[in-house]
Design a protein around this motif. Sequence first.
Motif, short mmCIF file in Angstrom:
data_model
loop_
_atom_site.label_atom_id
_atom_site.label_comp_id
_atom_site.label_asym_id
_atom_site.label_seq_id
_atom_site.Cartn_x
_atom_site.Cartn_y
_atom_site.Cartn_z
N ALA A 104 -4.82 -70.83 -19.47
CA ALA A 104 -4.17 -69.53 -19.26
C ALA A 104 -4.69 -68.88 -17.96
O ALA A 104 -3.91 -68.29 -17.21
N ALA A 105 -5.98 -69.02 -17.69
CA ALA A 105 -6.53 -68.49 -16.45
C ALA A 105 -5.90 -69.20 -15.25
O ALA A 105 -5.49 -68.56 -14.28
N LYS A 106 -5.78 -70.51 -15.35
CA LYS A 106 -5.14 -71.28 -14.27
C LYS A 106 -3.70 -70.82 -14.08
O LYS A 106 -3.23 -70.63 -12.95
N ALA A 107 -3.00 -70.61 -15.19
CA ALA A 107 -1.61 -70.16 -15.12
C ALA A 107 -1.51 -68.81 -14.42
O ALA A 107 -0.63 -68.59 -13.59
N LEU A 108 -2.43 -67.91 -14.72
CA LEU A 108 -2.41 -66.59 -14.07
C LEU A 108 -2.64 -66.72 -12.56
O LEU A 108 -2.01 -66.02 -11.77
N GLY A 109 -3.50 -67.64 -12.17
CA GLY A 109 -3.72 -67.87 -10.75
C GLY A 109 -2.48 -68.40 -10.06
O GLY A 109 -2.17 -68.02 -8.92
N GLU A 110 -1.74 -69.25 -10.76
CA GLU A 110 -0.52 -69.83 -10.18
C GLU A 110 0.57 -68.78 -9.99
O GLU A 110 1.46 -68.96 -9.16
N THR A 111 0.50 -67.69 -10.74
CA THR A 111 1.54 -66.67 -10.62
C THR A 111 1.42 -65.87 -9.33
O THR A 111 2.38 -65.23 -8.93
N LYS A 112 0.23 -65.87 -8.74
CA LYS A 112 -0.03 -65.10 -7.52
C LYS A 112 0.18 -63.60 -7.72
O LYS A 112 0.44 -62.86 -6.79
N ASN A 113 0.06 -63.15 -8.96
CA ASN A 113 0.28 -61.74 -9.30
C ASN A 113 -1.06 -61.01 -9.32
O ASN A 113 -1.92 -61.31 -10.15
N PRO A 114 -1.26 -60.04 -8.44
CA PRO A 114 -2.54 -59.31 -8.41
C PRO A 114 -2.86 -58.57 -9.71
O PRO A 114 -4.02 -58.22 -9.95
N ALA A 115 -1.88 -58.35 -10.55
CA ALA A 115 -2.13 -57.69 -11.83
C ALA A 115 -3.03 -58.55 -12.73
O ALA A 115 -3.58 -58.06 -13.72
N ALA A 116 -3.20 -59.83 -12.40
CA ALA A 116 -4.05 -60.72 -13.19
C ALA A 116 -5.53 -60.54 -12.88
O ALA A 116 -6.38 -61.02 -13.63
N ILE A 117 -5.84 -59.84 -11.81
CA ILE A 117 -7.24 -59.74 -11.37
C ILE A 117 -8.17 -59.20 -12.46
O ILE A 117 -9.21 -59.82 -12.73
N PRO A 118 -7.85 -58.08 -13.13
CA PRO A 118 -8.80 -57.60 -14.16
C PRO A 118 -9.06 -58.62 -15.27
O PRO A 118 -10.20 -58.78 -15.71
N THR A 119 -8.02 -59.30 -15.71
CA THR A 119 -8.18 -60.30 -16.77
C THR A 119 -9.05 -61.45 -16.28
O THR A 119 -9.95 -61.92 -16.99
N LEU A 120 -8.78 -61.91 -15.06
CA LEU A 120 -9.55 -63.04 -14.53
C LEU A 120 -11.00 -62.65 -14.26
O LEU A 120 -11.91 -63.46 -14.48
N GLU A 121 -11.22 -61.42 -13.81
CA GLU A 121 -12.60 -60.95 -13.60
C GLU A 121 -13.37 -60.97 -14.93
O GLU A 121 -14.54 -61.36 -14.97
N LYS A 122 -12.71 -60.57 -15.98
CA LYS A 122 -13.33 -60.58 -17.31
C LYS A 122 -13.65 -62.01 -17.75
O LYS A 122 -14.71 -62.28 -18.32
N LEU A 123 -12.72 -62.94 -17.45
CA LEU A 123 -12.94 -64.34 -17.84
C LEU A 123 -14.06 -65.01 -17.06
O LEU A 123 -14.59 -66.03 -17.50
N LYS A 124 -14.44 -64.46 -15.95
CA LYS A 124 -15.57 -65.02 -15.21
C LYS A 124 -16.86 -64.92 -16.02
O LYS A 124 -17.82 -65.62 -15.74
#
Length: 142
Positions: A104-124
């Motif tokens: 799911a994290a990879k999928a969010l990166g593929e979307t190129k949507n900056p709205a994914a940043i908070p979710t991805l920061e949390k997943l770090k």
Amino acid sequence: MKDPDPRMRRTVVYALGSIKQGALPIVLKALKDKDAGVRQQAALALGSLGDASAKPALQDVLKDSDKKVKVSAAQALAILGDPSGFAQAQALTQDHEAEVRALAAKALGETKNPAAIPTLEKLKNDKDTFVQQAAKNALLRL
């Protein structure tokens, strides 16, 4: 697509996603394959094909019993500009399976949507290092 070996069917679907010309009907049919790996590859191929007419079929795949297939469909939908794909990918980052969260994290990166940043920061900070790395890689794609 009638080969009994699912690995061969996955390979064919992968190639069709790259070829593009005339691939859409065959790849759409592969979304209904009995093998989850073939369905997953078909969803990814539909994202690569970039044909918005595939959105309804991909939305149906969001109900698939296999979570990896769902993530791939969400990724393809998000790439095609469908907000339901982005929302589904974000939701799957909360799954109890680390592999699903990483996909799911990879999928969010593929979307190129900056709205994914908070979710991805949390997943770090996920408890699984594979998920952490997937989130870091996805952030680099944004």
